[in-house]
Design a protein around this motif. Structure first.
Motif, PDB file in Angstrom:
ATOM      1  N   PRO A   1       0.163  16.725  -4.220  1.00 19.46           N
ATOM      2  CA  PRO A   1      -0.812  17.172  -3.217  1.00 19.46           C
ATOM      3  C   PRO A   1      -1.411  16.031  -2.398  1.00 19.46           C
ATOM      4  N   ILE A   2      -2.100  16.444  -1.347  1.00 19.94           N
ATOM      5  CA  ILE A   2      -2.898  15.535  -0.518  1.00 19.94           C
ATOM      6  C   ILE A   2      -4.368  15.805  -0.831  1.00 19.94           C
ATOM      7  N   TYR A   3      -5.095  14.739  -1.150  1.00 17.40           N
ATOM      8  CA  TYR A   3      -6.501  14.868  -1.533  1.00 17.40           C
ATOM      9  C   TYR A   3      -7.403  14.105  -0.566  1.00 17.40           C
ATOM     10  N   ARG A   4      -8.604  14.631  -0.401  1.00 16.19           N
ATOM     11  CA  ARG A   4      -9.649  13.923   0.336  1.00 16.19           C
ATOM     12  C   ARG A   4     -10.758  13.520  -0.631  1.00 16.19           C
ATOM     13  N   PHE A   5     -11.158  12.275  -0.540  1.00 15.49           N
ATOM     14  CA  PHE A   5     -12.294  11.752  -1.302  1.00 15.49           C
ATOM     15  C   PHE A   5     -13.400  11.443  -0.286  1.00 15.49           C
ATOM     16  N   GLU A   6     -14.435  12.239  -0.310  1.00 16.85           N
ATOM     17  CA  GLU A   6     -15.494  12.126   0.694  1.00 16.85           C
ATOM     18  C   GLU A   6     -16.841  11.860   0.015  1.00 16.85           C
ATOM     19  N   ASN A   7     -17.298  10.612   0.176  1.00 20.28           N
ATOM     20  CA  ASN A   7     -18.569  10.188  -0.431  1.00 20.28           C
ATOM     21  C   ASN A   7     -18.609  10.531  -1.921  1.00 20.28           C
ATOM     22  N   VAL A   8     -17.527  10.181  -2.603  1.00 20.67           N
ATOM     23  CA  VAL A   8     -17.411  10.446  -4.038  1.00 20.67           C
ATOM     24  C   VAL A   8     -18.162   9.341  -4.795  1.00 20.67           C
ATOM     25  N   ARG A   9     -19.161   9.719  -5.526  1.00 24.45           N
ATOM     26  CA  ARG A   9     -19.988   8.754  -6.259  1.00 24.45           C
ATOM     27  C   ARG A   9     -19.488   8.630  -7.703  1.00 24.45           C
ATOM     28  N   VAL A  10     -19.149   7.405  -8.094  1.00 23.85           N
ATOM     29  CA  VAL A  10     -18.735   7.147  -9.475  1.00 23.85           C
ATOM     30  C   VAL A  10     -19.516   5.946 -10.002  1.00 23.85           C
ATOM     31  N   PRO A  11     -19.818   5.919 -11.289  1.00 20.92           N
ATOM     32  CA  PRO A  11     -20.532   4.771 -11.866  1.00 20.92           C
ATOM     33  C   PRO A  11     -19.699   3.504 -11.781  1.00 20.92           C
ATOM     34  N   ALA A  12     -20.358   2.371 -11.719  1.00 22.03           N
ATOM     35  CA  ALA A  12     -19.653   1.093 -11.657  1.00 22.03           C
ATOM     36  C   ALA A  12     -18.769   0.890 -12.894  1.00 22.03           C
ATOM     37  N   ARG A  13     -19.121   1.527 -14.011  1.00 24.21           N
ATOM     38  CA  ARG A  13     -18.316   1.370 -15.209  1.00 24.21           C
ATOM     39  C   ARG A  13     -16.955   2.057 -15.087  1.00 24.21           C
ATOM     40  N   ASN A  14     -16.760   2.844 -14.012  1.00 25.78           N
ATOM     41  CA  ASN A  14     -15.455   3.434 -13.741  1.00 25.78           C
ATOM     42  C   ASN A  14     -14.518   2.464 -13.036  1.00 25.78           C
ATOM     43  N   ARG A  15     -15.063   1.340 -12.575  1.00 26.90           N
ATOM     44  CA  ARG A  15     -14.216   0.340 -11.905  1.00 26.90           C
ATOM     45  C   ARG A  15     -13.326  -0.329 -12.938  1.00 26.90           C
ATOM     46  N   ILE A  16     -12.031  -0.433 -12.620  1.00 29.55           N
ATOM     47  CA  ILE A  16     -11.071  -1.051 -13.536  1.00 29.55           C
ATOM     48  C   ILE A  16     -10.956  -2.534 -13.200  1.00 29.55           C
ATOM     49  N   GLY A  17     -11.363  -3.373 -14.143  1.00 30.70           N
ATOM     50  CA  GLY A  17     -11.361  -4.804 -13.894  1.00 30.70           C
ATOM     51  C   GLY A  17     -12.449  -5.199 -12.921  1.00 30.70           C
ATOM     52  N   GLU A  18     -12.222  -6.302 -12.240  1.00 30.65           N
ATOM     53  CA  GLU A  18     -13.193  -6.805 -11.276  1.00 30.65           C
ATOM     54  C   GLU A  18     -12.780  -6.433  -9.859  1.00 30.65           C
ATOM     55  N   GLU A  19     -13.718  -6.554  -8.938  1.00 32.09           N
ATOM     56  CA  GLU A  19     -13.390  -6.367  -7.524  1.00 32.09           C
ATOM     57  C   GLU A  19     -12.318  -7.388  -7.136  1.00 32.09           C
ATOM     58  N   GLY A  20     -11.242  -6.904  -6.572  1.00 27.87           N
ATOM     59  CA  GLY A  20     -10.146  -7.784  -6.186  1.00 27.87           C
ATOM     60  C   GLY A  20      -8.968  -7.756  -7.139  1.00 27.87           C
ATOM     61  N   ASP A  21      -9.132  -7.117  -8.314  1.00 28.40           N
ATOM     62  CA  ASP A  21      -8.037  -7.058  -9.285  1.00 28.40           C
ATOM     63  C   ASP A  21      -7.043  -5.931  -9.010  1.00 28.40           C
ATOM     64  N   GLY A  22      -7.402  -5.018  -8.130  1.00 25.54           N
ATOM     65  CA  GLY A  22      -6.637  -3.793  -7.970  1.00 25.54           C
ATOM     66  C   GLY A  22      -5.177  -3.981  -7.624  1.00 25.54           C
ATOM     67  N   MET A  23      -4.877  -4.872  -6.692  1.00 25.45           N
ATOM     68  CA  MET A  23      -3.493  -5.033  -6.269  1.00 25.45           C
ATOM     69  C   MET A  23      -2.623  -5.579  -7.396  1.00 25.45           C
ATOM     70  N   GLY A  24      -3.178  -6.463  -8.216  1.00 25.20           N
ATOM     71  CA  GLY A  24      -2.421  -6.999  -9.340  1.00 25.20           C
ATOM     72  C   GLY A  24      -2.042  -5.912 -10.326  1.00 25.20           C
ATOM     73  N   PHE A  25      -2.976  -4.992 -10.601  1.00 25.58           N
ATOM     74  CA  PHE A  25      -2.676  -3.880 -11.504  1.00 25.58           C
ATOM     75  C   PHE A  25      -1.618  -2.959 -10.909  1.00 25.58           C
ATOM     76  N   THR A  26      -1.713  -2.743  -9.605  1.00 23.02           N
ATOM     77  CA  THR A  26      -0.739  -1.873  -8.940  1.00 23.02           C
ATOM     78  C   THR A  26       0.654  -2.497  -8.970  1.00 23.02           C
ATOM     79  N   TYR A  27       0.743  -3.800  -8.749  1.00 21.60           N
ATOM     80  CA  TYR A  27       2.036  -4.465  -8.823  1.00 21.60           C
ATOM     81  C   TYR A  27       2.630  -4.348 -10.227  1.00 21.60           C
ATOM     82  N   ASP A  28       1.777  -4.459 -11.235  1.00 21.56           N
ATOM     83  CA  ASP A  28       2.246  -4.312 -12.609  1.00 21.56           C
ATOM     84  C   ASP A  28       2.826  -2.917 -12.823  1.00 21.56           C
TER      85      ASP A  28
END
Length: 368
Positions: free
Chosen positions: A211-238
């Motif tokens: 499906p195609i999803y829209r995320f509009e002003n979706v509020r999530v706690p900071a504890r939902n962040r995986i790793g640190e800011e900037g780590d995302g691309m490394g995890f995706t490459y893995d």
């Protein structure tokens, strides 16, 4: 032609091959004629039997509740799974291994361990309308707001979202010292602001939708962040590396099945007084197919062995991509030849060559 597999890999190969042949393949035509669906009791039975033979969380170490298999063993399993159409092989849970090192204790308890046990199911919300292989082109954003993040974006091709209870959402940091850097977040299905726009029809018939999803002003706690800011691309490459070698292996399995089925048909089909297997035109197609499969399998198995040997990650990234590129192109060529060998039968949806002819096309596209 055989490959010098260790006894453990050979045992997995034989066990999964039998499971695919006896339990999954008999349901292919039913699934094809019913939008990829089979009766719930049959589907539940596949998951149960897969687990009984140990086909569960194959990439996860034993200390985390998984099977702890080597990459070569996983590739052998994926190759056998690739022999069945209609995604019927998607009958076991396999948590992405990168999560084990990336996720916090809270995330491990909330999402990862339940995922390993088969109690929760994730899907990836990465691709966008204007960002496919070029992941850095995504426009989705994550803005810090106190102890929360506000997520916005539209995600395409969210594979298996209809079977998942949470997303792994990729976004760029909207402001602050890491502005523009990539970050991943856990987002539960049903979180306010998450809406499904539509579920497109695709070439294949899979029970798992995209499906195609829209995320509009979706509020999530900071504890939902995986790793640190900037780590995302490394995890995706893995994750891409893991998925690409899996695609290569499944393409080898599909190619092997097609060669087997087309060869058996060519020996039985009589044209102008003799089996069509006697004609050079057919012999050439089969010979080329066997040669290319052998090369693709060698490439894929060797790449898996390099992963197990912990070769430099940049080398591994290139090898996984090369194997995926070559094996997916080979499988598509072999599917085309198989349709030709089957003739009119090869254009019928009840024929394995017709199904693979459609299904294998996406393997040259998804995961980059």
């Amino acid at each position: 032609m055989s490959y010098p597999l260790p006894p453990s890999a050979r045992a997995w190969q034989e066990k999964v091959r039998r499971f695919v042949r006896e339990e999954l393949i008999p349901w292919e035509v039913h699934a094809e004629m019913n939008n990829g669906e089979i009766p719930k009791e049959a589907r539940d039975g596949h998951f149960r039997k897969a687990r009984e033979i140990g086909l569960h969380a194959i990439s996860v170490p034993k200390e985390h509740g998984g099977a702890g298999l080597s990459m070569l063993e996983q590739v052998v399993i994926q190759e056998e799974i690739g022999k069945v159409t209609n995604a019927l092989g998607w009958c076991y849970h396999s948590t992405p291994p990168w999560m084990l090192d990336a996720c916090s204790p809270y995330q491990m308890e909330t999402w990862v361990k339940p995922n390993v046990r088969g109690e929760r199911h994730e899907c990836y919300a990465i691709t966008e309308e204007d960002a496919g292989s070029d992941v850095d082109a995504i426009k989705a954003t994550a803005r810090r707001d106190g102890d929360d993040y506000i997520l916005n974006g539209e995600k395409w091709h969210v594979t298996s979202a209809n079977h998942a209870d949470h997303f792994i959402f990729q976004a760029k940091i909207a402001d602050g010292p890491h502005k523009g850097a990539h970050c991943l977040f856990f987002v539960d299905q049903g979180t306010p602001g998450v809406s499904i726009l539509r579920t497109p029809a695709y070439t294949h018939n899979y029970a798992a939708h995209h499906p195609i999803y829209r995320f509009e002003n979706v509020r999530v706690p900071a504890r939902n962040r995986i790793g640190e800011e900037g780590d995302g691309m490394g995890f995706t490459y893995d994750w891409f590396r893991y998925e690409r070698i899996g695609i290569a292996a499944r393409c080898c399995g599909a190619a092997a099945r097609l060669i087997e089925e087309a060869t058996a048909f060519a020996k039985e089909r009589i044209a102008f007084g003799q089996p069509i297997s006697n004609y050079q035109a057919v012999q050439f197609m089969l010979a080329d197919s066997v040669t290319e499969l052998w090369a693709a399998r060698l490439m894929t198995y060797r790449t898996a062995e390099e992963v197990d040997a912990k070769v430099d990650v940049k080398v591994s990234h290139a090898q996984c991509s090369i194997a995926k590129l070559y094996a997916s192109e080979v499988a598509n060529k072999i599917a085309d030849r198989a349709v030709q060998i089957f003739g009119g039968r090869g254009y019928m949806r009840e024929n394995v060559a017709e199904r693979f002819y459609r299904e294998l096309r996406v393997d040259r596209i998804w995961e980059g």
